[in-house]
Scaffold this motif. Structure first.
Motif: not given
Length: 336
Positions: A81-105
């Motif tokens: 997704a445009a605007g995000f790259a590996a290594g960026d620190t982000v708020l908004g991952g999803y769920g009681w899990q280690r990895y999540s796939v989320v929409a950029p918005e």
């Protein structure tokens, strides 16, 4: 590998360990327009109890067999997704899990060095935003007014009270136990904190002889019953949550729900009693909120206590304890 905690069954009354299931699965991969986030901290909040039920609410319940709902903070592992790259620190991952796939918005870039990373889930996250929005839109405290905050040592309550002190209110907290009350008074700077395990009516009479202008409701039950008759004319009651009733109340319209206060004084005293959901209007105002809060933090006028639990596998026990008041401060889970 991904690790996750699923909702295995819907609890009746208080949740227990059998309502959850810990699983390991393959790490998900982002599709076009998605971002893969690796969680470092997971937020645990009382509203999640409602998501475990299939009762009609403002948001859909977690499906049986699905990952428990939550917000996380961490870093981008891969992005399509445009605007995000590996290594960026982000708020908004999803769920009681280690990895999540989320929409950029759903994601927000954050500067990792501004505050400890976990504080982006509390002081600078949904609980802090909830406090800020609820006071601005409903509580509308003014200098010199008396504000009472239930669950004052919790994630939302501690921010509400400190914002009230910044405005110039007399702020009275309510918490459970001497340690929490001492923290609220000595570390957060509330004018006083009352222990609801004692005679709350007597304590309120002593602390608020002039009555209460703003009441921030996080608890319900006996605490609400004690505060209600002390609201002054034109008082405002911000209905944020009622954690004391989440495991007992079958629903607002169901027979057997705990009785609420006599609403007659709403007319006589011209009271404002209003609930709100922070996602309705809050996230669109997040940049303003974050800028103001960072200023308060930098000036030393805003502090926060966190209760950090180590390991995703311990999230269910921590969540169950939170519903009984076992946590001290904003509850987060550190994910290895």
């Amino acid at each position: 590998m991904n690790q996750a905690i699923l909702l295995r069954r819907r609890p009746v009354g208080a949740p227990n360990a059998d309502d959850f299931e810990f699983v390991e699965t393959a790490m998900p991969q982002p599709a076009e327009g998605q971002v893969l986030v690796r969680a470092r901290f997971l937020s645990l909040d009382p509203y999640m109890r409602g998501r475990m039920s299939d009762a009609k609410s403002y948001s859909a319940p977690v499906a049986l067999g699905a990952v428990m709902e939550a917000q996380t903070v961490g870093e981008v592992v891969a992005s399509r997704a445009a605007g995000f790259a590996a290594g960026d620190t982000v708020l908004g991952g999803y769920g009681w899990q280690r990895y999540s796939v989320v929409a950029p918005e759903r994601l927000r870039h954050i500067a990792p060095g501004e505050v400890p990373l976990s504080q982006n889930l509390g002081l600078l996250g949904m609980p802090g935003l909830t406090a800020w929005v609820g006071l601005q839109d409903i509580g509308m405290p003014k200098k010199g007014e008396t504000m009472v905050v239930s669950a004052a040592s919790g994630a939302v309550g501690q921010v509400v009270g400190q914002l009230g002190r910044i405005i110039g209110c007399k702020v009275i907290g309510i918490a459970g136990g001497a340690a929490k009350c001492a923290f609220v008074e000595n570390e957060l700077g509330f004018d006083r904190c009352l222990d609801h395990r004692g005679d709350l009516n007597l304590q309120l009479d002593e602390a608020c002889p002039e009555g209460i202008d703003v009441y921030w409701e996080n608890v319900g039950g006996a605490v609400q019953a004690a505060v209600w008759p002390r609201l002054r004319d034109f008082g405002r009651m911000v209905m944020c949550g009622m954690v004391a009733q989440y495991n007992e109340a079958p629903g607002a319209d169901a027979k057997g729900a705990p009785p609420g206060p006599n609403l007659g004084p709403v007319v006589r005293k011209r009271l404002r009693v209003q609930g709100f959901i922070v996602s309705d209007t809050g996230w669109g105002r997040y940049p303003q909120f974050r800028a103001e809060m960072l200023g308060h933090i930098a000036s030393g006028r805003m502090r926060a206590r966190e209760d950090i639990v180590q390991g995703l596998e311990n999230a269910p026990a921590a969540f169950m304890g939170m519903l009984n008041g076992a946590n001290f401060g904003k509850l987060v889970v550190a994910i290895d």
